[in-house]
Design a protein around this motif. Structure first.
Motif, short mmCIF file in Angstrom:
data_model
loop_
_atom_site.label_atom_id
_atom_site.label_comp_id
_atom_site.label_asym_id
_atom_site.label_seq_id
_atom_site.Cartn_x
_atom_site.Cartn_y
_atom_site.Cartn_z
N GLU A 21 11.16 14.39 -12.00
CA GLU A 21 11.80 15.61 -12.47
C GLU A 21 10.75 16.65 -12.86
OE1 GLU A 21 14.42 18.45 -13.00
OE2 GLU A 21 14.86 16.50 -12.09
N GLU A 22 9.70 16.22 -13.51
CA GLU A 22 8.61 17.14 -13.87
C GLU A 22 7.96 17.71 -12.61
OE1 GLU A 22 5.88 19.46 -15.91
OE2 GLU A 22 7.76 18.56 -16.57
N LEU A 23 7.76 16.87 -11.63
CA LEU A 23 7.19 17.32 -10.36
C LEU A 23 8.13 18.32 -9.68
CD1 LEU A 23 4.73 16.90 -8.53
CD2 LEU A 23 5.95 15.02 -7.46
N ARG A 24 9.43 18.06 -9.76
CA ARG A 24 10.41 18.98 -9.19
C ARG A 24 10.34 20.35 -9.88
NH1 ARG A 24 15.61 16.02 -8.98
NH2 ARG A 24 14.56 15.09 -7.24
N ARG A 25 10.19 20.35 -11.21
CA ARG A 25 10.06 21.61 -11.96
C ARG A 25 8.81 22.37 -11.54
NH1 ARG A 25 12.37 18.54 -16.24
NH2 ARG A 25 10.33 17.90 -16.98
N LYS A 26 7.71 21.65 -11.38
CA LYS A 26 6.46 22.29 -10.96
C LYS A 26 6.59 22.87 -9.55
CE LYS A 26 3.30 19.64 -13.85
NZ LYS A 26 2.20 18.65 -13.86
N LEU B 190 0.82 -1.20 0.00
CA LEU B 190 0.00 0.00 0.00
C LEU B 190 0.86 1.26 0.00
CD1 LEU B 190 -2.80 1.26 0.08
CD2 LEU B 190 -2.75 1.00 2.57
N LEU B 191 1.96 1.24 0.72
CA LEU B 191 2.85 2.39 0.74
C LEU B 191 3.49 2.60 -0.63
CD1 LEU B 191 4.45 2.00 4.27
CD2 LEU B 191 2.79 3.72 3.53
N LEU B 192 3.76 1.52 -1.35
CA LEU B 192 4.26 1.65 -2.72
C LEU B 192 3.22 2.35 -3.59
CD1 LEU B 192 6.44 1.01 -4.86
CD2 LEU B 192 5.31 -1.20 -5.17
N ILE B 193 1.98 1.93 -3.47
CA ILE B 193 0.88 2.54 -4.22
C ILE B 193 0.78 4.03 -3.86
CG2 ILE B 193 -1.64 2.60 -4.46
CD1 ILE B 193 -1.54 -0.50 -3.95
N ARG B 194 0.82 4.32 -2.56
CA ARG B 194 0.70 5.71 -2.11
C ARG B 194 1.82 6.59 -2.66
NH1 ARG B 194 1.40 7.26 4.00
NH2 ARG B 194 3.45 7.72 3.21
N ARG B 195 2.99 6.02 -2.78
CA ARG B 195 4.13 6.80 -3.30
C ARG B 195 4.02 7.05 -4.80
NH1 ARG B 195 7.14 3.18 0.61
NH2 ARG B 195 7.44 4.55 2.41
N MET B 196 3.21 6.29 -5.49
CA MET B 196 3.02 6.50 -6.92
C MET B 196 2.03 7.63 -7.20
SD MET B 196 2.83 2.56 -8.23
CE MET B 196 2.91 2.95 -9.97
N LYS B 197 1.14 7.88 -6.26
CA LYS B 197 0.08 8.87 -6.48
C LYS B 197 0.60 10.26 -6.82
CE LYS B 197 -3.72 8.70 -4.10
NZ LYS B 197 -4.70 8.65 -3.01
N PRO B 198 1.59 10.81 -6.08
CA PRO B 198 2.04 12.17 -6.40
C PRO B 198 2.68 12.28 -7.78
CG PRO B 198 2.85 11.50 -4.25
CD PRO B 198 2.23 10.30 -4.88
N LEU B 199 3.10 11.16 -8.33
CA LEU B 199 3.72 11.17 -9.65
C LEU B 199 2.68 11.05 -10.76
CD1 LEU B 199 6.89 9.01 -8.96
CD2 LEU B 199 6.71 11.50 -9.10
#
Length: 123
Positions: free
Chosen positions: A104-109, A53-62
């Motif tokens: 990287e895209e998230l970092r730019r945003k 579940l934590l793996l799934i949760r970590r995918m969400k922000p991406l």
């Protein structure tokens, strides 16, 4: 060694910061099935379930879709069953590359958002 105590859905939700509704939805669509059920029919989860579940949760922000999350989990499960599967290893490498690009895209945003906030605070 202590025996692992299964968690009910409320405890898993609290430990992961996700809602019970989300966990039920993930069960319904097959993304995260509980490892067992109690005699009363309550979902029971293990530490392995929590890790998944934590793996799934970590995918969400991406920005991964539920379908993409399911694909990644299928790759992970397949590699656990056969770590030498070259097709799955190649797919995991592709997913890793894509995750780095998304990060990287998230970092730019985030940098653009920081600039915006700094401009507002300067006024």
């Amino acid at each position: 060694m202590t025996e692992e105590r299964p968690m009910q859905i409320g405890e898993l939700a609290e430990r992961t910061g996700l809602s019970i509704r989300t966990l039920r939805h993930y069960d319904e669509i097959g993304l995260l099935r509980p490892s067992a059920r109690s005699e009363g029919g309550f979902r029971l989860y293990t530490l392995d379930d929590e890790s998944r579940l934590l793996l799934i949760r970590r995918m969400k922000p991406l920005g991964y879709s539920l379908e993409q999350m399911g694909e990644l989990l299928a790759v992970v499960d397949g590699l656990e069953a056969d770590p030498r599967d070259e097709t799955l290893r190649a797919r995991l490498a592709d997913i890793r590359t894509e995750a780095r690009e998304r990060r990287e895209e998230l970092r730019r945003k985030a940098a653009a958002a920081d600039e915006f906030v700094a401009q507002l605070e300067a006024r």
